[in-house]
Design a protein around this motif. Structure first.
Motif, PDB file in Angstrom:
ATOM      1  N   LEU A 235       0.816  -1.201   0.000  1.00 52.87           N
ATOM      2  CA  LEU A 235       0.000   0.000   0.000  1.00 52.87           C
ATOM      3  C   LEU A 235       0.852   1.254   0.000  1.00 52.87           C
ATOM      4  N   LEU A 236       0.214   2.331  -0.391  1.00 53.95           N
ATOM      5  CA  LEU A 236       0.845   3.646  -0.318  1.00 53.95           C
ATOM      6  C   LEU A 236       0.083   4.454   0.711  1.00 53.95           C
ATOM      7  N   THR A 237       0.798   5.058   1.622  1.00 53.58           N
ATOM      8  CA  THR A 237       0.112   5.811   2.657  1.00 53.58           C
ATOM      9  C   THR A 237       0.818   7.129   2.904  1.00 53.58           C
ATOM     10  N   ILE A 238       0.028   8.123   3.347  1.00 51.17           N
ATOM     11  CA  ILE A 238       0.642   9.394   3.712  1.00 51.17           C
ATOM     12  C   ILE A 238       0.529   9.601   5.221  1.00 51.17           C
ATOM     13  N   ALA A 239       0.282   8.505   5.939  1.00 55.77           N
ATOM     14  CA  ALA A 239       0.182   8.610   7.399  1.00 55.77           C
ATOM     15  C   ALA A 239       1.547   8.958   7.970  1.00 55.77           C
TER      16      ALA A 239
END
Lengths: 888, 77
Positions: A235-239
């Motif tokens: 996944l790609l996350t900006i968290a």
């Protein structure tokens, strides 16, 4: 905090202490197996206990330490100084985690990095083959690290993202948010540990793009092992990373993450056509771009977009150009590269923008598995299982008929061929077939077995080197090993259980002491009662009986008081035991050689005293090491032995504990002290001239005094000796220093054995009674009014040839009354010693001295200066106890 | 039961745990044309998820839970 955790913390501290001690002992006796085994047991038990709680960082470090100690115990790794250092550091870390747990009840996720580093460092010391495969925890690839890791732009794990998502992420990245690519590969056995990787993956916040892969090795549905995880989440996350750290703290070794640079998202996609855009069109667009006619450029691009099908690669690229102009208007080079990409209709090569990012190794087959071999672990494991089974079959004794059936050999052969095909080693198949044929003709399994063994020896990379070790102890994983170790434990724990100590919370002891104190006070009311019976009610008989009973109660109460004091007594070894480690660490840091001698560590004192002593002592020892003892060369030059000696001695002198810290260092030069003190304005010029050497040395206790010119992390901040003095005085102790320049320094502290009972003198002033601690009272005298002289408006008198300043207690307490003299016009004067000087306090009258239980004042009254506390008297009245040090 | 098996439809509801995986695999093995309904489902344990991924049965209804729906769609479509 629950009981279990409390107990864990209290035990764990003991273990840490024990581990430190054992390591120290090992330094002197590195070959002692007994010490080694004990050390291992400590670490092992501590790890086991920590596994009961939710402290993965702690358990991980302890686990690594345990493995290391196990290896040392079994002689696989040699004990060394670095190993001890590393273990001590790990234990310090664990100790700091415990401090945090004690305060907050949990561990913050910010320790993950240190914990990982420590674990790595510990693992690095284990250079045995089975330890090498312990997975490295998180690998964070940052943009800058790309070169180091040798990953090129094209190998960045960017999937074919939908254009809108890619554009959104690109903008996020430009706006300063970190876009992380995560790959979470749960270990196959994770279901047995009660984990649900899918649930964990779903918890990851701010996911912009997600993907799940199933690595199913079974050919048919029925063969599928549902209880072994075959999933990979991407996944790609900006968290924020901290949030992720916290979430994924249990599985750091199963996470692969990459920070994605913004431009990596700029990747036009779509179907390419033969009819590439004409070169002259591109040239004209580039000309517009070069001439900075952005508006015209945008207009042209929009027109081009209208004319072409939106699915085309070129359309996507055009949209990206518009996006780039909008999102990164100043990044001209990037825009130009994108425009240039039209000529080739291939993805723009961003590596030219960041010259350091040069693909260094192109052999990485799959960008996802950057650090694993090309065969997935699960497959490799299965391969090994099957191969080993075949080996077992081949080693079976011949069947009862006396011969190997050809069918069995053929089956094994077919299985082997299948296996080698699965792990992409088709060239091995010929060998298998040849061996199989020989085996069939000989009707014996030996040729096949022989081939298999040689083949396995030649293809080491196919040998599965064990699963990542579970971090949390799992019963399901390795039951037999566990049982073996448990017996080890049981032996160790029996030894512990044999001691007859009872661990009691200090609060309970304190409460017991308070109760006994109250009883002592209540008991003191009996003589009053007896007195009243006789004088008020006139019953002499009853009075005598009460007195008799009082004698009994008095005896019991005193014994009880004595016993509770004993309970609270602690040996000074409690503070002494940390010195060997401290002296070792500091002397190494400073490059000095120091021999530490501890004496009288069985001397006991009240727990509060011991605890109050701890910080000052550490301070003094540090000072001695830093300022007192010289470097080896300097010592040699001064004609001393290379190794400095530091003596710490505790002894009991009547009702006080005496602690001495003696070093044979360079001593204190009174001249230097005098001048430093003068420079800092602590003494004036006149004092500078006449101060004696001993007094000069005592100046080190003055507030703000420091001789060190450079502030080190050891000492020299100018807070030091004055803090030591106030800390010691707080518990009614005294501190002094003697020094001979060039020979050494002796620092001594004298402390009361117990603070529980205070002997006070009761005095009367302005119709009230007050207590004054007896240890401050030098004498009581009556001074005739005629002998009081006024010097500079201060009352003084001459007492045995000394001028003693006189202060009136009423004035000190701001009562506007004159002190009352007795019939002979004499004033009752209490001579007290304050800061080494005698001062007379005028009071109205003296009363008796009593033993009281001094209760410090709390709440609003706690802030009142001048009082050290209050106590109950036998008749029930409250006695305020003065603190002359603050009062004057 | 978190999964209710009808003739050719498995209805998932609430929380599908690890213990449901084996039965699900068996059912899907017996009913190759079986369909699944996730509408009332809130979570599926990873073990059942991998069974579903291996078979990819036709989905009658996606879960109401948005997060679960996003994940299931990438896994099963």
């Amino acid at each position: 905090m629950n009981n279990l955790l409390e107990q864990f913390l209290s035990e764990a501290r003991d273990f840490l202490q024990g581990i430190g001690e054992k390591l120290m002992q090992l330094e002197n006796d590195p070959d002692s197996t007994e010490l080694m085994v004990e050390l291992f047991r400590f670490v092992h038990t501590l790890k086991g206990n920590s596994g009961l709680f939710d402290f993965p960082e702690m358990t991980r470090v302890l686990h690594a330490s345990e493995d290391l100690m196990d290896a040392v115990r079994n002689g696989r790794v040699n004990y060394s100084q670095t190993l001890a250092d590393q273990l001590l550091e790990a234990m310090d870390f664990v100790g700091s985690l415990m401090d945090e747990i004690e305060v907050t009840g949990k561990i913050g996720s910010n320790h993950l990095v240190i914990s990982t580093e420590l674990t790595k460092a510990l693992r690095a010391l284990l250079d045995t083959p089975d330890a090498v495969n312990v997975p490295v925890a998180i690998e964070v690839y940052t943009e800058d690290a790309l070169t180091v890791k040798g990953i090129s732009w094209s190998e960045l794990p960017i999937m074919d993202l939908p254009e809108t998502i890619a554009m959104g992420l690109h903008r996020c990245s430009i706006d300063g948010e970190t876009v992380l690519w995560l790959q979470y590969t749960p270990e196959p056995e994770c279901f047995f540990k009660g984990e649900d990787p899918f649930f964990l993956a779903r918890q990851i916040p701010d996911v912009a793009w997600r993907h799940v892969i199933l690595n199913n090795s079974a050919s048919t549905l029925a063969e599928m092992d549902v209880f072994s995880s075959q999933l990979v989440f991407q996944l790609l996350t900006i968290a924020p990373e901290t949030e992720l750290d916290d979430l994924l703290r249990y599985v750091p070794d199963q996470i692969h993450r990459v920070k994605i640079p913004a431009l990596a998202f700029v990747k036009p996609s779509g179907s390419s056509t033969d009819q590439a855009i004409d070169d002259d069109v591109i040239d004209s667009v580039l000309a517009l771009f070069d001439n900075d006619e952005i508006d015209a450029l945008i207009h042209t691009i929009n027109t081009m977009l209208e004319l072409s099908s939106p699915e085309l690669w070129s359309s996507s690229a055009l949209r990206w150009v518009l996006h780039l102009i909008d999102a990164e208007p100043d990044n001209k080079p990037a825009q130009r590269i994108l425009l240039e990409a039209f000529r080739t209709q291939t993805a723009p090569d961003w590596s030219v923008l960041t010259p350091p990012i040069v693909p260094q190794h192109k052999t990485v087959s799959a960008p996802i598995h950057v650090n694993t071999s090309e065969i997935p672990d699960t497959l490799l494991r299965d391969f090994n299982v099957v191969i080993n089974t075949q080996k077992e079959i081949l080693s079976l004794p011949a069947t009862s008929s006396g011969a190997w059936s050809a069918g069995r050999l053929k089956a094994v052969g077919a299985t082997l061929i299948g296996c080698y095909r699965a792990v992409q080693r088709p060239h091995e198949i010929e060998g298998i077939e040849a061996a199989l044929n020989i085996a069939l003709t000989q009707n014996s399994p030996v040729p096949l077995l022989g081939w298999l063994e040689t083949s396995l020896a030649n293809t080491q990379e196919l040998i599965f080197k064990g699963e990542p070790e579970p971090v949390v102890a799992s019963l399901a994983a390795q039951p037999e090993v566990k049982f073996g170790r448990r017996t080890d434990d049981a032996r160790g724990e029996n030894a512990v259980a044999a001691s007859k100590t009872l661990k009691v919370d200090q609060d309970k002891i304190d409460r017991l002491m308070n109760l006994i104190g109250e009883m002592v006070v209540a008991k003191n009311a009996l003589p009053y009662l007896a007195n009243r019976a006789e004088t008020v009610f006139g019953v002499r008989e009853l009075s005598r009986e009460i007195k008799a009973q009082y004698a009994v109660i008095n005896r019991v109460a005193e014994e009880m008081q004595d016993t509770i004091m004993q309970v609270r007594m602690m040996p000074v070894s409690f503070i002494f035991q940390r010195f060997p480690r401290m002296v070792r660490d500091i002397s190494r840091k400073l490059g000095k050689e120091v021999e530490l001698v501890l004496e009288g560590d069985a001397t006991e004192a009240d727990k509060n005293i011991i605890e109050a002593l701890s910080d000052p002592l550490i301070h003094i020892v540090r000072n001695s090491l830093d300022h007192g003892l010289e470097m080896p060369e300097a010592r040699l030059a001064a004609g001393k032995s290379v190794t400095g000696k530091l003596h710490i001695r505790a002894s009991q002198e009547s009702d006080r504990v005496l602690i001495e810290i003696i070093d044979d260092g360079k001593g204190i030069n009174p001249e230097v002290i005098k001048h430093k003190a003068y420079e800092k304005g602590l003494i004036d010029e006149a004092t500078l001239e006449r101060i004696s050497d001993q007094d000069a040395v005592n100046l080190v206790f003055a507030a703000g005094f420091s001789t060190a010119d450079v502030i080190s992390d050891l000492s020299g901040r100018g807070v030091g000796m004055d803090v030591v003095r106030s800390a010691v005085e707080k518990v009614n102790g005294t501190v002094g220093i003697e020094s001979v320049a060039g020979k050494g320094t002796r620092l001594f502290m004298s402390l009361p054995l117990s603070m529980a009972v205070t002997n006070v003198m009761i005095i009367e002033s302005n119709k009230q009674i007050f207590g004054v601690p007896m240890d401050l009272v030098v004498e009581t005298v009556r001074v005739p009014r005629v002998q009081i002289r006024t010097i500079k408006q201060k009352q003084t008198t001459v007492l045995r040839g000394r001028i003693v300043p006189l202060l009136s207690l009423n004035d000190l307490l701001a009562r506007n009354e004159a002190q009352l003299p007795n019939e002979d016009d004499e004033f009752a004067t209490l001579i007290v010693r304050v800061h080494g000087e005698h001062v007379g306090i005028l009071v109205d009258d003296f009363r008796e001295t009593v033993d009281i239980i001094l209760k410090p004042m709390t709440g609003i009254l706690g802030g009142l200066p001048g009082y050290s506390g209050a106590a109950l008297l036998g008749d029930g009245s409250v006695l305020m106890v003065l603190n002359p040090r603050e009062l004057i | 039961m978190a999964i209710e098996y009808k003739k050719s439809l498995a209805v998932f509801s609430d929380f599908v745990g690890v213990e449901d995986a084996e039965a699900l695999l068996e059912w899907l093995g017996k009913n190759p044309k079986g369909k699944v309904n996730f509408e009332e489902c809130t979570h599926i344990h990873a073990s059942s998820l991998q069974v579903l991924m291996a078979v990819k049965p036709p989905v009658v209804a996606w879960p109401k839970d948005e997060n679960l729906q996003l994940w299931l769609k990438v896994a099963l479509e």
